[in-house]
Design a protein around this motif. Sequence first.
Motif, PDB file in Angstrom:
ATOM      1  N   ALA A 176     -17.380 -72.231  -0.755  1.00  0.00           N
ATOM      2  CA  ALA A 176     -16.611 -71.589   0.314  1.00  0.00           C
ATOM      3  C   ALA A 176     -15.175 -72.068   0.257  1.00  0.00           C
ATOM      4  CB  ALA A 176     -17.207 -71.889   1.684  1.00  0.00           C
ATOM      5  N   GLU A 204     -17.101 -66.754   0.735  1.00  0.00           N
ATOM      6  CA  GLU A 204     -18.219 -67.683   0.794  1.00  0.00           C
ATOM      7  C   GLU A 204     -19.357 -67.256  -0.122  1.00  0.00           C
ATOM      8  OE1 GLU A 204     -19.139 -68.799   4.705  1.00  0.00           O
ATOM      9  OE2 GLU A 204     -20.676 -70.201   4.006  1.00  0.00           O
ATOM     10  N   THR A 261     -14.258 -68.043   7.320  1.00  0.00           N
ATOM     11  CA  THR A 261     -13.916 -68.424   5.958  1.00  0.00           C
ATOM     12  C   THR A 261     -13.254 -67.233   5.312  1.00  0.00           C
ATOM     13  OG1 THR A 261     -16.018 -67.590   5.209  1.00  0.00           O
ATOM     14  CG2 THR A 261     -15.871 -69.960   5.565  1.00  0.00           C
ATOM     15  N   VAL A 287     -13.702 -69.523  -4.986  1.00  0.00           N
ATOM     16  CA  VAL A 287     -15.155 -69.555  -4.821  1.00  0.00           C
ATOM     17  C   VAL A 287     -15.803 -69.151  -6.143  1.00  0.00           C
ATOM     18  CG1 VAL A 287     -17.120 -68.449  -3.665  1.00  0.00           C
ATOM     19  CG2 VAL A 287     -15.146 -69.173  -2.350  1.00  0.00           C
TER      20      VAL A 287
END
Length: 357
Positions: free
Chosen positions: A36, A245, A242, A72
Amino acid sequence: MDKAKITLENLGYNKFFESNRENLGLTKYPVARIVAEYREVYRVRNIEGEFLAKVTGKHMFTAIKREDYPAVGDWVIIEELPENKAIIRGILPRKTILKRKYSNKQENQIIAANIDTAFIVESMDRDYNLNRFERFFVLAIEGNITPVMILNKIDLISKIELDNRINKIQNRFASVNIIATSTVTREGLDDLRNYIKMGETYCFLGSSGIGKSSLINRLLQKDEIKTREMSLVTGKGKHTTTTREMYFLENGGLVVDNPGTREVGIADSDMGIEGVFDEISQLSKECRYSDCTHMHELGCMVLKAVEEEKLDKDKYTNFIKLKKEAEFYKMTDVEKREKDRKFGEFVKKAKNRLKDN
Ligand code: GDP
């Protein structure tokens, strides 16, 4: 996924990353995967558990440019600190990169790294748009990622309409895999689930409102996306947004959620464009001029194919549009300003000419 039992392979680690780690002489440090991304901090995971990690320039083994900040999906070398904190000391070379470019910025932004398959989602309601699909297709091919098309919300159209659309898509994109789904009736969700393999990483691309979160939630079989608590970050158990993720599916697949992919620049994707528009690349080999722009030249085989209806007109138009976009991105800021200045002069001259008449 049961944290106690996971291996690095469960997280997507493989020989590609390990041999790069060995070649770079980084085997004495632990590796972890970025799961994340928050503002200036990352959540990373490995067999020990999860850590909140930061990048600090002076700790990096290699100098990095903006584009090379972790994303990510990246595998990173970390130095563990107390209280589940860590420092990111390096990024292992990426197997694949999904990137985009904003029209007003020079630098590419990495959406995610080391994705194996991109599910490009189109919904069957008013949002249906094959040109946009083609755009995401270019991004995937450019990044070395396998594209798969998901036609979602099939509950909103008839079976005949769906078959028609699938036919059209197959005509335009010869070899693409298509999965038709509905998160309402749950049709096609098993096909999607069966597609996903342990240790492979997937992402969902497409504009907002087409059902990406609903599809991921169906795969997770709970509403994890909207309800996940990020107590690690805030320390207070509050919900925190976020930017991106990674989610872990029961069958071992890894899924990256990419909110905000509405504005997708195709960066300098010449390679991706050539890959998607292979037909056009083949035709252009026969054009009279080697630098043919396929817009007005005599002896252009691409234009001829459009005229003779051997090449889909929409596909041709989208090709020209994406090509221009890629060229614009490749220009430097100075070149862009010069282009704007010339255009300004052109407008001024045209206005004066009108006045003189
Ligand atoms: P995202 O922005 O792409 O993540 O889209 P969401 O998953 O938030 O879905 C947007 C809207 O479409 C929500 O109101 C969903 O309930 C609805 N939706 C999602 N999948 C389907 C589907 O298969 N059929 C229908 N009719 N609606 C759906």
